[in-house]
Scaffold this motif. Structure first.
Motif, PDB file in Angstrom:
ATOM      1  N   ILE A  14       0.807  -1.220   0.000  1.00 21.35           N
ATOM      2  CA  ILE A  14       0.000   0.000   0.000  1.00 21.35           C
ATOM      3  C   ILE A  14       0.843   1.275   0.000  1.00 21.35           C
ATOM      4  O   ILE A  14       0.323   2.358  -0.225  1.00 21.35           O
ATOM      5  CB  ILE A  14      -0.998   0.035   1.184  1.00 21.35           C
ATOM      6  CG1 ILE A  14      -0.260   0.090   2.516  1.00 21.35           C
ATOM      7  CG2 ILE A  14      -1.953  -1.143   1.116  1.00 21.35           C
ATOM      8  CD1 ILE A  14      -1.171   0.422   3.673  1.00 21.35           C
ATOM      9  N   LEU A  17       0.825   2.603  -3.515  1.00 24.04           N
ATOM     10  CA  LEU A  17      -0.568   2.957  -3.755  1.00 24.04           C
ATOM     11  C   LEU A  17      -0.912   4.286  -3.074  1.00 24.04           C
ATOM     12  O   LEU A  17      -1.507   5.185  -3.676  1.00 24.04           O
ATOM     13  CB  LEU A  17      -1.476   1.847  -3.218  1.00 24.04           C
ATOM     14  CG  LEU A  17      -2.973   2.049  -3.389  1.00 24.04           C
ATOM     15  CD1 LEU A  17      -3.388   1.772  -4.825  1.00 24.04           C
ATOM     16  CD2 LEU A  17      -3.745   1.135  -2.441  1.00 24.04           C
ATOM     17  N   ARG A  20       0.648   7.243  -4.819  1.00 30.59           N
ATOM     18  CA  ARG A  20      -0.125   7.695  -5.975  1.00 30.59           C
ATOM     19  C   ARG A  20      -1.315   8.548  -5.541  1.00 30.59           C
ATOM     20  O   ARG A  20      -1.659   9.532  -6.183  1.00 30.59           O
ATOM     21  CB  ARG A  20      -0.592   6.484  -6.792  1.00 30.59           C
ATOM     22  CG  ARG A  20       0.502   5.880  -7.661  1.00 30.59           C
ATOM     23  CD  ARG A  20       0.220   4.465  -8.112  1.00 30.59           C
ATOM     24  NE  ARG A  20      -1.161   4.228  -8.462  1.00 30.59           N
ATOM     25  CZ  ARG A  20      -1.733   3.018  -8.411  1.00 30.59           C
ATOM     26  NH1 ARG A  20      -1.033   1.971  -8.009  1.00 30.59           N
ATOM     27  NH2 ARG A  20      -2.993   2.863  -8.765  1.00 30.59           N
ATOM     28  N   ALA A  36      -6.415   4.795  -7.111  1.00 32.97           N
ATOM     29  CA  ALA A  36      -5.636   4.776  -5.866  1.00 32.97           C
ATOM     30  C   ALA A  36      -6.472   5.354  -4.722  1.00 32.97           C
ATOM     31  O   ALA A  36      -6.458   4.835  -3.602  1.00 32.97           O
ATOM     32  CB  ALA A  36      -4.343   5.573  -6.037  1.00 32.97           C
ATOM     33  N   CYS A  40      -7.569   3.049  -1.466  1.00 30.89           N
ATOM     34  CA  CYS A  40      -7.176   3.510  -0.125  1.00 30.89           C
ATOM     35  C   CYS A  40      -8.412   3.701   0.762  1.00 30.89           C
ATOM     36  O   CYS A  40      -8.366   3.444   1.965  1.00 30.89           O
ATOM     37  CB  CYS A  40      -6.371   4.805  -0.204  1.00 30.89           C
ATOM     38  SG  CYS A  40      -4.669   4.564  -0.777  1.00 30.89           S
ATOM     39  N   ASP A  97      -0.911  -2.492  -8.624  1.00 33.75           N
ATOM     40  CA  ASP A  97      -0.806  -1.565  -9.754  1.00 33.75           C
ATOM     41  C   ASP A  97      -1.919  -1.839 -10.763  1.00 33.75           C
ATOM     42  O   ASP A  97      -2.227  -3.008 -11.050  1.00 33.75           O
ATOM     43  CB  ASP A  97       0.569  -1.756 -10.414  1.00 33.75           C
ATOM     44  CG  ASP A  97       0.786  -0.808 -11.574  1.00 33.75           C
ATOM     45  OD1 ASP A  97       1.232   0.311 -11.334  1.00 33.75           O
ATOM     46  OD2 ASP A  97       0.488  -1.198 -12.719  1.00 33.75           O
TER      47      ASP A  97
END
Length: 275
Positions: A14, A17, A20, A36, A40, A97
């Protein structure tokens, strides 16, 4: 909500992630990453500590690097698909990704490859669709290549992956891919030994890698040109400026960091075309 345990492989997934997501918030004109932000938002994880680090000038540059790297690799995937629209798009060490979805032209096929514990998380957060498969394999186990339909070409890419591999393993993997995927393209990011040593103090240390000498780094693209007679070409571009030059769009500190990355640690995107 999907729970992420501290100090596990899930937590390492993460970080890019979240980088991003942060980049999307701070540089919306450069990077917009709703996926992203969406993922999250699905996670049961306290981002406060990571957020504090990433909100610093140095932390924000790390987020910029992650987002720019994804942009570069996606550019190469889209470029290959212009001439080979039905090709296989292969994400090596995919983590969380979503590059295939960003590049999907409605015809190509996506293959996301990573270790089984990573794929288990991915299946929860980024499940497969009709033309996309999540495959649980160790990249050094070449049987993953049997799963790829490369009859219409293949573009393979790796984002922040080969730093964890010993040079001899990278060489063997590249040689096997060149044999198995003629006419394909392989794209990945690299840095020099100096950069790899700097990484050992941060996230390579967390991966238990201390002897960086045995691990993959690259001073010059020509070091790998003779690894295989099946390489048609090897080229390199600046990681931060080679595909889209963001130099004028960032702060003075970040401009200095870009110069540092280009000159001191040779952060590059390497592209190998197979015969």
């Amino acid at each position: 909500m999907y729970h992420i345990e501290k100090n596990t492989v899930q937590e390492t997934l993460i970080i890019p992630l979240y980088g991003r997501k942060v980049c999307s918030e701070h540089f919306p004109d450069l990077f917009k990453d709703p996926e992203a932000e969406r993922i999250c938002g699905m996670l049961d994880y306290d981002f406060a500590e990571k957020g504090k680090k990433m909100e610093s000038a140095a932390g924000l540059f790390g987020a910029l690097e992650v987002a720019q790297r994804q942009y570069d690799l996606a550019w190469e995937v889209k470029d290959y698909l212009k001439k080979n629209p039905d090709a296989a798009v292969v994400n090596l060490g995919c983590g969380l990704d979503d590059t295939f979805r960003r590049c999907d032209n409605g015809k190509c096929r996506g293959y996301n490859i990573d270790m089984s514990d990573v794929i288990a998380v991915r299946n929860e957060l980024l499940p497969e669709n009709d033309r996309e498969r999540n495959l649980a394999f160790d990249l050094n186990d070449e049987t993953w290549m049997d799963e790829i339909d490369c009859s219409n070409g293949a573009v393979l890419f790796a984002s922040g992956v080969f730093y964890y591999f010993k040079t001899e393993d990278v060489k063997a993997l590249f040689q096997k891919m060149a044999k198995r995927f003629p006419g394909a393209v392989l794209v990945f990011d690299s840095c020099n030994r100096r950069g790899a040593k700097m990484m050992t103090k941060t996230w390579l240390k967390e991966a238990g890698i201390s002897d960086v000498g045995a691990f993959f780094s690259l001073e010059d693209k020509d070091e790998i040109r003779n690894w295989s007679g099946d390489f048609a070409d090897v080229s390199a571009k600046s990681y931060m400026r080679g595909y889209r030059d963001i130099y004028k769009d960032v702060s003075l500190f970040h401009r200095l960091m870009i110069k540092f990355c280009d000159g001191f640690v040779k952060m590059q995107i390497i592209k190998i075309t197979f015969k």
